[in-house]
Scaffold this motif. Structure first.
Motif, PDB file in Angstrom:
ATOM      1  N   ALA A  23      20.313  56.889  11.598  1.00  0.00           N
ATOM      2  CA  ALA A  23      20.427  58.292  11.192  1.00  0.00           C
ATOM      3  C   ALA A  23      20.493  58.428   9.678  1.00  0.00           C
ATOM      4  CB  ALA A  23      21.664  58.915  11.837  1.00  0.00           C
ATOM      5  N   LYS A  24      20.920  57.360   8.973  1.00  0.00           N
ATOM      6  CA  LYS A  24      20.995  57.403   7.516  1.00  0.00           C
ATOM      7  C   LYS A  24      19.606  57.494   6.879  1.00  0.00           C
ATOM      8  CE  LYS A  24      25.359  54.840   7.200  1.00  0.00           C
ATOM      9  NZ  LYS A  24      26.028  53.616   6.680  1.00  0.00           N
ATOM     10  N   ASP A  25      18.580  57.084   7.612  1.00  0.00           N
ATOM     11  CA  ASP A  25      17.210  57.155   7.105  1.00  0.00           C
ATOM     12  C   ASP A  25      16.602  58.542   7.281  1.00  0.00           C
ATOM     13  OD1 ASP A  25      17.213  54.497   6.382  1.00  0.00           O
ATOM     14  OD2 ASP A  25      16.421  53.809   8.295  1.00  0.00           O
ATOM     15  N   MET A  26      17.341  59.442   7.880  1.00  0.00           N
ATOM     16  CA  MET A  26      16.822  60.767   8.226  1.00  0.00           C
ATOM     17  C   MET A  26      17.081  61.758   7.095  1.00  0.00           C
ATOM     18  SD  MET A  26      17.767  62.930  11.624  1.00  0.00           S
ATOM     19  CE  MET A  26      17.183  64.597  11.885  1.00  0.00           C
ATOM     20  N   TRP A  27      15.999  62.288   6.514  1.00  0.00           N
ATOM     21  CA  TRP A  27      16.121  63.309   5.478  1.00  0.00           C
ATOM     22  C   TRP A  27      16.371  64.656   6.147  1.00  0.00           C
ATOM     23  CZ3 TRP A  27      12.977  67.617   4.136  1.00  0.00           C
ATOM     24  CH2 TRP A  27      13.297  68.216   2.903  1.00  0.00           C
ATOM     25  N   VAL A  28      17.360  65.395   5.647  1.00  0.00           N
ATOM     26  CA  VAL A  28      17.770  66.644   6.291  1.00  0.00           C
ATOM     27  C   VAL A  28      17.695  67.784   5.279  1.00  0.00           C
ATOM     28  CG1 VAL A  28      19.593  67.844   7.527  1.00  0.00           C
ATOM     29  CG2 VAL A  28      19.292  65.389   7.859  1.00  0.00           C
ATOM     30  N   SER A  29      16.812  68.732   5.548  1.00  0.00           N
ATOM     31  CA  SER A  29      16.720  69.959   4.758  1.00  0.00           C
ATOM     32  C   SER A  29      17.559  71.039   5.449  1.00  0.00           C
ATOM     33  CB  SER A  29      15.268  70.418   4.665  1.00  0.00           C
ATOM     34  OG  SER A  29      14.810  70.833   5.941  1.00  0.00           O
ATOM     35  N   PRO A  30      17.781  72.181   4.820  1.00  0.00           N
ATOM     36  CA  PRO A  30      18.519  73.258   5.501  1.00  0.00           C
ATOM     37  C   PRO A  30      17.884  73.657   6.837  1.00  0.00           C
ATOM     38  CG  PRO A  30      18.401  73.720   3.161  1.00  0.00           C
ATOM     39  CD  PRO A  30      17.543  72.507   3.396  1.00  0.00           C
ATOM     40  N   ASP A  31      16.563  73.701   6.895  1.00  0.00           N
ATOM     41  CA  ASP A  31      15.879  74.053   8.148  1.00  0.00           C
ATOM     42  C   ASP A  31      16.123  73.000   9.218  1.00  0.00           C
ATOM     43  OD1 ASP A  31      14.694  76.474   7.286  1.00  0.00           O
ATOM     44  OD2 ASP A  31      13.120  75.364   6.256  1.00  0.00           O
ATOM     45  N   ILE A  32      15.993  71.735   8.835  1.00  0.00           N
ATOM     46  CA  ILE A  32      16.203  70.651   9.798  1.00  0.00           C
ATOM     47  C   ILE A  32      17.669  70.620  10.235  1.00  0.00           C
ATOM     48  CG2 ILE A  32      16.201  68.138  10.071  1.00  0.00           C
ATOM     49  CD1 ILE A  32      13.794  68.051   8.187  1.00  0.00           C
ATOM     50  N   ARG A  33      18.569  70.865   9.291  1.00  0.00           N
ATOM     51  CA  ARG A  33      20.004  70.853   9.623  1.00  0.00           C
ATOM     52  C   ARG A  33      20.328  71.921  10.663  1.00  0.00           C
ATOM     53  NH1 ARG A  33      21.624  71.223   4.906  1.00  0.00           N
ATOM     54  NH2 ARG A  33      21.971  68.996   4.540  1.00  0.00           N
ATOM     55  N   TYR A  34      19.702  73.087  10.542  1.00  0.00           N
ATOM     56  CA  TYR A  34      19.962  74.154  11.513  1.00  0.00           C
ATOM     57  C   TYR A  34      19.478  73.751  12.908  1.00  0.00           C
ATOM     58  CZ  TYR A  34      19.653  78.499  14.083  1.00  0.00           C
ATOM     59  OH  TYR A  34      19.783  79.462  15.055  1.00  0.00           O
ATOM     60  N   VAL A  35      18.263  73.224  12.984  1.00  0.00           N
ATOM     61  CA  VAL A  35      17.720  72.806  14.282  1.00  0.00           C
ATOM     62  C   VAL A  35      18.572  71.689  14.872  1.00  0.00           C
ATOM     63  CG1 VAL A  35      15.699  71.880  15.475  1.00  0.00           C
ATOM     64  CG2 VAL A  35      15.386  73.487  13.597  1.00  0.00           C
ATOM     65  N   ARG A  36      18.967  70.749  14.024  1.00  0.00           N
ATOM     66  CA  ARG A  36      19.800  69.620  14.466  1.00  0.00           C
ATOM     67  C   ARG A  36      21.110  70.115  15.079  1.00  0.00           C
ATOM     68  NH1 ARG A  36      23.617  65.998  11.679  1.00  0.00           N
ATOM     69  NH2 ARG A  36      23.387  63.887  12.551  1.00  0.00           N
ATOM     70  N   GLU A  37      21.766  71.043  14.402  1.00  0.00           N
ATOM     71  CA  GLU A  37      23.032  71.556  14.905  1.00  0.00           C
ATOM     72  C   GLU A  37      22.838  72.406  16.154  1.00  0.00           C
ATOM     73  OE1 GLU A  37      26.103  70.841  14.113  1.00  0.00           O
ATOM     74  OE2 GLU A  37      25.315  69.388  12.682  1.00  0.00           O
ATOM     75  N   ALA A  38      21.741  73.162  16.201  1.00  0.00           N
ATOM     76  CA  ALA A  38      21.465  73.980  17.386  1.00  0.00           C
ATOM     77  C   ALA A  38      21.315  73.100  18.615  1.00  0.00           C
ATOM     78  CB  ALA A  38      20.213  74.821  17.159  1.00  0.00           C
ATOM     79  N   MET A  39      20.610  71.978  18.466  1.00  0.00           N
ATOM     80  CA  MET A  39      20.434  71.049  19.589  1.00  0.00           C
ATOM     81  C   MET A  39      21.775  70.465  20.037  1.00  0.00           C
ATOM     82  SD  MET A  39      16.984  69.038  18.313  1.00  0.00           S
ATOM     83  CE  MET A  39      16.877  67.968  19.747  1.00  0.00           C
ATOM     84  N   TYR A  40      22.587  70.087  19.076  1.00  0.00           N
ATOM     85  CA  TYR A  40      23.864  69.456  19.399  1.00  0.00           C
ATOM     86  C   TYR A  40      24.810  70.435  20.103  1.00  0.00           C
ATOM     87  CZ  TYR A  40      28.075  66.602  18.702  1.00  0.00           C
ATOM     88  OH  TYR A  40      29.221  65.862  18.889  1.00  0.00           O
ATOM     89  N   GLN A  41      24.844  71.669  19.630  1.00  0.00           N
ATOM     90  CA  GLN A  41      25.722  72.663  20.239  1.00  0.00           C
ATOM     91  C   GLN A  41      25.279  73.024  21.649  1.00  0.00           C
ATOM     92  OE1 GLN A  41      28.649  73.463  18.970  1.00  0.00           O
ATOM     93  NE2 GLN A  41      28.116  72.095  17.253  1.00  0.00           N
ATOM     94  N   VAL A  42      23.960  73.083  21.872  1.00  0.00           N
ATOM     95  CA  VAL A  42      23.472  73.346  23.230  1.00  0.00           C
ATOM     96  C   VAL A  42      23.858  72.190  24.152  1.00  0.00           C
ATOM     97  CG1 VAL A  42      21.368  73.493  24.643  1.00  0.00           C
ATOM     98  CG2 VAL A  42      21.606  74.905  22.595  1.00  0.00           C
ATOM     99  N   ALA A  43      23.718  70.963  23.677  1.00  0.00           N
ATOM    100  CA  ALA A  43      24.084  69.803  24.495  1.00  0.00           C
ATOM    101  C   ALA A  43      25.578  69.808  24.817  1.00  0.00           C
ATOM    102  CB  ALA A  43      23.696  68.512  23.784  1.00  0.00           C
ATOM    103  N   ARG A  44      26.396  70.217  23.869  1.00  0.00           N
ATOM    104  CA  ARG A  44      27.852  70.186  24.064  1.00  0.00           C
ATOM    105  C   ARG A  44      28.378  71.376  24.864  1.00  0.00           C
ATOM    106  NH1 ARG A  44      31.449  69.622  19.012  1.00  0.00           N
ATOM    107  NH2 ARG A  44      32.983  69.450  20.696  1.00  0.00           N
ATOM    108  N   HIS A  45      27.831  72.557  24.606  1.00  0.00           N
ATOM    109  CA  HIS A  45      28.443  73.768  25.156  1.00  0.00           C
ATOM    110  C   HIS A  45      27.543  74.554  26.098  1.00  0.00           C
ATOM    111  CE1 HIS A  45      31.695  73.050  22.367  1.00  0.00           C
ATOM    112  NE2 HIS A  45      30.863  73.080  21.346  1.00  0.00           N
ATOM    113  N   GLY A  46      26.316  74.131  26.267  1.00  0.00           N
ATOM    114  CA  GLY A  46      25.419  74.833  27.191  1.00  0.00           C
ATOM    115  C   GLY A  46      24.468  75.762  26.462  1.00  0.00           C
ATOM    116  N   GLY A  47      23.403  76.134  27.163  1.00  0.00           N
ATOM    117  CA  GLY A  47      22.420  77.039  26.592  1.00  0.00           C
ATOM    118  C   GLY A  47      21.004  76.613  26.954  1.00  0.00           C
ATOM    119  N   PHE A  48      20.063  77.377  26.467  1.00  0.00           N
ATOM    120  CA  PHE A  48      18.649  77.147  26.753  1.00  0.00           C
ATOM    121  C   PHE A  48      17.907  77.288  25.423  1.00  0.00           C
ATOM    122  CE2 PHE A  48      15.016  78.560  29.846  1.00  0.00           C
ATOM    123  CZ  PHE A  48      14.359  77.372  29.579  1.00  0.00           C
TER     124      PHE A  48
END
Length: 393
Positions: free
Chosen positions: A123-148
């Protein structure tokens, strides 16, 4: 540019024919003809002699052969006449390149032992921009708390990297989440093109992930009831379940509709399954609000687009990648080269009757272009990739 370009055009011989005759790459010949840049690894006098021999075989007259290596001004873009219709050199075409790899000679010239655009090792090799960070967090929150959630992005935009990052993040955090990934190799949206992914296949994948030792029922109705039961039992044991479907743009419409039924599996107020779909822009077409067949799905699904890297962040992206490979970016490519990469991977299209700039600055496309430019620079003996090298690819 060399007069050789006009001579070849007058003979009706493409630059590719000269490149093939000399056993050199088309990019090397383009650099030579368009910029007068001779390969440092070859003897110029010998190469000129071989080019003259090619011109003689092609029927050139003595005057053209004698003057072939004279430098002439390139035609202006508003010049009338044949210059506007000459053979494209590929210098200004924003086309995407196929997969490129660093040649051994290039690694030696630039002192690099690792491809900066190769598969990420962590994961340290992964470059994260604000756009990528938002998508990354959206995926994680859906996995943790539910959603589509539906994630759309062009090929090479980094969708698979985000999927791998999600799985790695869940493992590192010891989150009690079971990731379910149906087998999507060669999946198509209908059985005429290939094998379509049906809801029964998804149910089988869920059973295998949640209760691998339990034998699935034979009838579809009994199988789905069994799936609901094992999900409840798994939830009672403290687990959450996240269905991740890659290549989701290949899902048939009936399967998209059935995902709503899977999403409705619940115990009390708790949804038993969250869903993340990952696909190319065609997924957005299928999830259009104007598509009555999937209206119920669209109303429940959050859609996120993974955009191209902003031109202003290209330097940041490249610097990060080369630092991870142990190299200072300015030892590889200068500012003019970075600007040329941004220009090469941008094009103008029409949308809604208006001209619109379209960015192709996705990680895969950037990596392929920069690697190709590095290979060309090493071949020509140019110490640092510049704009001319990028244009010559």
């Amino acid at each position: 540019m060399l007069k050789l370009k006009q001579v070849l055009k007058g003979l009706g011989r493409p630059q590719s024919a000269l490149a093939e005759s000399l056993k050199l790459s088309a990019a090397t010949i383009a650099q030579l003809i368009n910029h007068g840049q001779w390969p440092r690894s070859l003897d110029s006098a010998d190469l000129q002699g071989r080019i003259r021999a090619f011109l003689v075989e092609s029927g050139a007259n003595d005057s053209d052969i004698a003057n072939a290596f004279e430098k002439v001004d390139p035609p202006y873009v508003n010049t009338a006449g044949p210059a506007l219709n000459e053979e494209p050199s590929g210098e200004d075409e924003p086309m995407l390149l196929p997969k490129q790899t660093l040649k051994a000679s290039t690694r030696k010239v630039f002192g690099m032992f690792r491809d900066p655009f190769d598969e990420l090792q962590s994961a340290k090799d992964m470059w994260v921009s604000p756009d990528i960070r938002y998508v990354r967090e959206a995926m994680y929150q859906v996995a943790r708390h539910g959603g589509f959630l539906a994630i759309e992005g062009e090929s090479g935009a980094g969708k698979s990297t985000l999927r791998r990052d999600l799985i790695n993040r869940i493992q590192e955090n010891n989150d009690p989440i079971i990731i379910i990934e149906p087998y999507v190799l060669a999946s198509e949206d209908n059985d005429t093109k290939g094998k379509s992914l049906k809801s029964t296949h998804i149910a089988e994948s869920m059973m295998a992930a949640v209760a691998p030792l339990e034998r699935a029922k034979s009838s579809p109705e009994a199988r789905f009831a069994q799936l609901h039961r094992v999900l409840k039992e798994s939830h009672a044991a403290g687990y959450r379940h996240c269905l991740v479907i890659e290549e989701a743009h290949s899902l048939p419409i009936p399967t998209l509709k059935h995902l709503k039924r899977i999403l409705e599996l619940e115990i009390g107020f708790t949804k038993l399954v969250s869903i993340i779909m990952i696909g190319q822009p065609e997924l957005g077409v299928k999830l259009s609000e104007r598509n009555a067949d999937v209206r119920e799905v669209v109303q429940r699904c959050e859609r996120v687009t993974l955009p191209a890297i902003e031109g202003g962040r290209l330097d940041e992206f490249l610097r990060f990648r080369f630092e991870r490979a142990g190299k200072d970016l300015r030892e590889i490519i200068d500012e003019s080269g970075i600007q040329a990469v941004a220009a090469r991977l941008s094009q103008t299209g029409r949308r809604g009757g208006r001209d619109e700039s379209i960015s192709l600055l996705h990680p895969l496309a950037i990596g392929n272009l920069v690697i190709a430019a590095m290979n060309l620079a090493a071949e020509l003996g140019v110490p640092v990739v510049n704009a001319d090298i990028v244009k010559g690819v």
